[in-house]
Design an enzyme around this catalytic site. Structure first.
Site, PDB file in Angstrom:
ATOM      1  N   ASP A 166     -12.173 -28.681  80.111  1.00 34.49           N
ATOM      2  CA  ASP A 166     -12.223 -27.596  81.080  1.00 34.49           C
ATOM      3  C   ASP A 166     -11.955 -26.332  80.289  1.00 34.49           C
ATOM      4  O   ASP A 166     -10.952 -26.245  79.564  1.00 34.49           O
ATOM      5  CB  ASP A 166     -11.187 -27.771  82.197  1.00 34.49           C
ATOM      6  CG  ASP A 166     -11.478 -26.822  83.355  1.00 34.49           C
ATOM      7  OD1 ASP A 166     -12.629 -26.813  83.832  1.00 34.49           O
ATOM      8  OD2 ASP A 166     -10.569 -26.099  83.786  1.00 34.49           O
ATOM      9  N   TYR A 225     -19.831 -16.894  79.108  1.00 32.91           N
ATOM     10  CA  TYR A 225     -19.461 -15.512  78.782  1.00 32.91           C
ATOM     11  C   TYR A 225     -19.663 -15.179  77.299  1.00 32.91           C
ATOM     12  O   TYR A 225     -19.243 -14.117  76.849  1.00 32.91           O
ATOM     13  CB  TYR A 225     -17.993 -15.268  79.166  1.00 32.91           C
ATOM     14  CG  TYR A 225     -17.715 -15.429  80.641  1.00 32.91           C
ATOM     15  CD1 TYR A 225     -17.950 -14.390  81.542  1.00 32.91           C
ATOM     16  CD2 TYR A 225     -17.217 -16.627  81.147  1.00 32.91           C
ATOM     17  CE1 TYR A 225     -17.700 -14.531  82.892  1.00 32.91           C
ATOM     18  CE2 TYR A 225     -16.959 -16.785  82.504  1.00 32.91           C
ATOM     19  CZ  TYR A 225     -17.208 -15.731  83.374  1.00 32.91           C
ATOM     20  OH  TYR A 225     -16.960 -15.888  84.721  1.00 32.91           O
TER      21      TYR A 225
END
Length: 207
Positions: free
Chosen positions: A75, A160
């Site tokens: 994660d 990102y």
């Protein structure tokens, strides 16, 4: 020599390729890395954890229990200093939908548009959990510090990456999305976390 399958709890081909490169670089053979598309579909537990570590464990435990395979889950996300560590665990769905990179990037840029250059620090964070069907668990964390750009740059990577310039000198002011795969493996948050799993993976491979 027997080959042991290891499930990566992801359908992201880039994450599977990244783990395979880590194994190759460490000289680990005998592990067959497969993704969720290679196993029968199972109900995936909702990622309700408050931390990257909790969410990685939820995914890895779910995969190991459903398939009987050793399962690796990660994660990861972006923690922006000026947003008190957000988007954090909400990184993939920051704009509302899940995995809409363009919308997430646009929203984030708008939210920090007034933040001056000297306060645009951030870190990519990755927690990786390795869970065996026998209940063995290993959790590691990697962080990659840098600064946020004002407009996206580069076509490599995902998420990102186009907005993040690592502090590492080797990046030479390039955005994460402007680095080669091998450069990113050596520097990135996920690369740092996976490197910490090498001893456990080597043991799994019987080496």
């Amino acid at each position: 020599m027997t080959t042991q399958r290891i499930l990566v709890a992801s359908r992201n081909a880039k994450k599977l390729a990244e783990l395979r490169r880590v194994l190759d670089a460490a000289g680990i053979v005998g592990l067959d890395v497969v993704g969720l598309d290679a196993v029968p579909e199972y109900p995936e537990e909702p990622e309700t954890g408050a931390t990257f570590e909790e969410n990685a464990l939820i995914k890895a435990r779910s995969g190991a229990a459903a398939t009987g395979l050793v399962c690796l889950a990660d994660d990861s996300g972006l923690a922006v200093d000026a947003l008190n560590g957000m988007p954090g665990v909400l990184s993939a769905r920051w704009s509302g939908g899940h995995g809409d990179d363009a919308a997430n990037n646009e929203l984030l840029l708008n939210q920090i548009s007034d933040v001056p250059d000297e306060r645009r620090g951030a870190a990519f964070v990755s927690a990786c959990a390795l869970v065996g069907p026998n209940g063995d668990e290993t959790v590691v964390r990697g962080e990659w510090r840098g600064v946020m750009l004002r407009a996206p740059r580069g076509d490599n990577g995902f998420g990102y990456d186009p907005l993040f310039v690592p502090d590492d000198a080797v990046a030479s002011g390039r955005a994460s999305a402007e680095l080669s795969a091998s450069e990113k493996d050596a520097l990135s948050h996920r690369g740092k976390a996976l490197a910490q799993l090498v001893p456990a993976l080597r043991s799994l491979a019987g080496q």
